[in-house]
Design an enzyme around this catalytic site. Sequence first.
Site, PDB file in Angstrom:
ATOM      1  N   GLU A 263       0.882  -1.180   0.000  1.00 17.00           N
ATOM      2  CA  GLU A 263       0.000   0.000   0.000  1.00 17.00           C
ATOM      3  C   GLU A 263       0.910   1.217   0.000  1.00 17.00           C
ATOM      4  OE1 GLU A 263      -3.203  -0.110  -0.218  1.00 17.00           O
ATOM      5  OE2 GLU A 263      -3.732  -2.147   0.377  1.00 17.00           O
ATOM      6  N   CYS A 297      -2.389   9.171   2.096  1.00 15.77           N
ATOM      7  CA  CYS A 297      -2.045   8.570   0.805  1.00 15.77           C
ATOM      8  C   CYS A 297      -3.101   8.949  -0.227  1.00 15.77           C
ATOM      9  CB  CYS A 297      -1.938   7.064   0.940  1.00 15.77           C
ATOM     10  SG  CYS A 297      -3.337   6.332   1.782  1.00 15.77           S
TER      11      CYS A 297
HETATM   12  P1  NAD Z   1       8.184   5.382   4.623  1.00 17.42           P
HETATM   13  O1  NAD Z   1       8.263   4.616   3.371  1.00 17.42           O
HETATM   14  O2  NAD Z   1       9.257   6.336   4.933  1.00 17.42           O
HETATM   15  O3  NAD Z   1       8.089   4.381   5.877  1.00 17.42           O
HETATM   16  C1  NAD Z   1       7.031   3.449   6.011  1.00 17.42           C
HETATM   17  C2  NAD Z   1       7.476   2.276   6.863  1.00 17.42           C
HETATM   18  O4  NAD Z   1       8.440   1.507   6.134  1.00 17.42           O
HETATM   19  C3  NAD Z   1       8.176   2.680   8.166  1.00 17.42           C
HETATM   20  O5  NAD Z   1       7.751   1.811   9.192  1.00 17.42           O
HETATM   21  C4  NAD Z   1       9.657   2.479   7.835  1.00 17.42           C
HETATM   22  O6  NAD Z   1      10.457   2.217   8.963  1.00 17.42           O
HETATM   23  C5  NAD Z   1       9.587   1.268   6.920  1.00 17.42           C
HETATM   24  N1  NAD Z   1      10.720   1.112   5.996  1.00 17.42           N
HETATM   25  C6  NAD Z   1      11.367   2.080   5.302  1.00 17.42           C
HETATM   26  N2  NAD Z   1      12.331   1.543   4.526  1.00 17.42           N
HETATM   27  C7  NAD Z   1      12.283   0.206   4.711  1.00 17.42           C
HETATM   28  C8  NAD Z   1      13.041  -0.903   4.193  1.00 17.42           C
HETATM   29  N3  NAD Z   1      14.013  -0.720   3.316  1.00 17.42           N
HETATM   30  N4  NAD Z   1      12.721  -2.143   4.620  1.00 17.42           N
HETATM   31  C9  NAD Z   1      11.708  -2.353   5.494  1.00 17.42           C
HETATM   32  N5  NAD Z   1      10.987  -1.341   6.041  1.00 17.42           N
HETATM   33  C10 NAD Z   1      11.262  -0.078   5.648  1.00 17.42           C
HETATM   34  O7  NAD Z   1       6.757   6.142   4.597  1.00 17.42           O
HETATM   35  P2  NAD Z   1       6.186   7.241   5.608  1.00 17.42           P
HETATM   36  O8  NAD Z   1       6.879   8.535   5.393  1.00 17.42           O
HETATM   37  O9  NAD Z   1       6.061   6.693   6.988  1.00 17.42           O
HETATM   38  O10 NAD Z   1       4.668   7.377   5.061  1.00 17.42           O
HETATM   39  C11 NAD Z   1       4.285   8.160   3.973  1.00 17.42           C
HETATM   40  C12 NAD Z   1       4.101   7.317   2.727  1.00 17.42           C
HETATM   41  O11 NAD Z   1       3.206   6.234   2.973  1.00 17.42           O
HETATM   42  C13 NAD Z   1       3.447   8.099   1.594  1.00 17.42           C
HETATM   43  O12 NAD Z   1       4.105   7.773   0.392  1.00 17.42           O
HETATM   44  C14 NAD Z   1       2.013   7.602   1.588  1.00 17.42           C
HETATM   45  O13 NAD Z   1       1.353   7.759   0.358  1.00 17.42           O
HETATM   46  C15 NAD Z   1       2.207   6.180   1.961  1.00 17.42           C
HETATM   47  N6  NAD Z   1       0.991   5.590   2.492  1.00 17.42           N
HETATM   48  C16 NAD Z   1       0.284   4.753   1.686  1.00 17.42           C
HETATM   49  C17 NAD Z   1      -0.908   4.215   2.139  1.00 17.42           C
HETATM   50  C18 NAD Z   1      -1.734   3.330   1.254  1.00 17.42           C
HETATM   51  O14 NAD Z   1      -2.617   2.667   1.784  1.00 17.42           O
HETATM   52  N7  NAD Z   1      -1.505   3.269  -0.038  1.00 17.42           N
HETATM   53  C19 NAD Z   1      -1.372   4.500   3.433  1.00 17.42           C
HETATM   54  C20 NAD Z   1      -0.610   5.338   4.235  1.00 17.42           C
HETATM   55  C21 NAD Z   1       0.578   5.878   3.748  1.00 17.42           C
END
Ligand code: NAD
Length: 510
Positions: A263, A297
């Site tokens: 997601e 998102c």
């Molecule tokens: P992010 O990608 O920085 O982090 C999200 C999660 O992933 C965190 O828990 C982080 O620690 C983990 N993570 C990061 N790199 C990783 C890796 N290499 N391996 C494993 N885990 C890793 O995102 P954010 O800044 O917390 O959130 C914003 C983003 O999330 C936006 O792009 C938004 O659109 C998206 N989002 C999407 C949805 C959806 O349902 N499509 C819902 C909410 C947020």
Amino acid sequence: MNINRDFLRELQLQSKNPGTWTGMQSHDSGTYIPSHSPVDGALIGEVSVTTKEQYEEVIAKAQEAFKTWRMVPAPNRGEIVRQYGEALRKHKDALGRLVSYEMGKSLTEGWGEVQEMIDICDFAVGLSRQLYGLTMHSERSLHRMYEQWHPMGIVGIISAFNFPVAVWSWNSMIALVCGDVCVWKPSEKAPICGVACQQIFQDILKENNIPEGVVSLVNGDYKVGEFMSKDHRLPLISATGSTRMGKIVAAEVASRLGNTLLELGGNNAIIITPNADMKVVLTGAVFGAVGTAGQRCTSTRRLIVHNSQYEKVKEVLAKAYGQIRIGNPLDSDNHMGPLIDKAAVEMYMNAIEKAKAEGANFIVEGGVLEGSGYESGCYVKPCIAEANKDMAIVQTETFAPILYIMKYDTLEEAIAIQNNVPQGLSSAIMTDSLKESEKFLSAAGSDCGIANVNIGTSGAEIGGAFGGEKETGGGRESGSDSWKAYMRRQTTTINYSDVVPLAQGIKFDL
Ligand code: NAD
């Protein structure tokens, strides 16, 4: 700013260092993630980072717990989820306040997030009696053929900061009634919300004499996420976050042939046609772009407006933006709270600069707010820029309240502009014309996972399957038949004759 922190006490979070929760056991690794509220910059608490050794303990417990949990009848698993929903009703106010304080969204949105958790619990309870498989007619006489669904094992949930409690519950409540056990790594930007959810669940497990490993929490940044994506003992990784993160996690899990449910980022647009009702446009567009300070998102990032309506829409929006009250999100008079942290403010400022460099014309200017009430440095102004569909910045998701507005001539052109981005999460059309709306919803229409009519792009009900196409990752979670992602399908054929006829009429006489 004076915030009454009674909600932390109610959630048993009064200690400065709540530790890492793995079941009720608190591990202290000696390394901590501090959680500062974007509301006032104050330290809410610190959470201990899970070490590799502690992670191994969590997984060992989860594996043991799975042996018990998978054999609990699904409706009885539903009963545990029902009790969790009841506990959430009791703590809705406190948990909603924590969400608002730790993440920065408005209090009504914080409560709304907890309400989503309650709703998904109710949905999952009903689902626990409806995990249906099909029965097929066998081509062989005196044979019965059917399919059944079994739990997969340990589901790893990696979540983003912007929905610090709801996204976990969308995944875990469904996974739990399916018979899976869950290990959750919340965002390092909102870890206390994770501890609170875990705490409430552990009380329910204890009261029911169920192994604590059914629901576990690990804490840390991407490195702890990597423990999970690389771990073959986790057959499914459900990851919510940026497209950048999703691409890394998808490749890692695919290399061990595991399953992912992704997601990821969105770049959502609303098409406004000559047949749109301006009252509907105004609420849908402004809440979509400004709600959660543009950190959903599904936030509206682009408005694609018919030539004939363009000047009017610009005028109405500029006026509405002038009335938006920005400030402490726990104060219900304010419409918009802060961004999550100063790094997000920097990204917002960079995006504005890039947009200007590419020729965007700001009709409502952005900027960082300073002075009384804005001391955390995370409050920004929502802004609107006239832009071109092909600008690099318009093609990018900036997680902030920046809205790009552009013109179109024909509906076909509007749909092409809407689809002309790498992401495919949410989309909407504002129209009272049946023909326009049906064209938008047709196979030649929106290419997104969500397509709305006379509703903005932002927000979704839990009853539908939630997710998006293209760089949004293709996953579906929450309602409809999303539960199938959390189970493995088994096709079974039973022979109750005295002979062994082979399929396709093959003869094998001995
Ligand atoms: P992010 O990608 O920085 O982090 C999200 C999660 O992933 C965190 O828990 C982080 O620690 C983990 N993570 C990061 N790199 C990783 C890796 N290499 N391996 C494993 N885990 C890793 O995102 P954010 O800044 O917390 O959130 C914003 C983003 O999330 C936006 O792009 C938004 O659109 C998206 N989002 C999407 C949805 C959806 O349902 N499509 C819902 C909410 C947020």
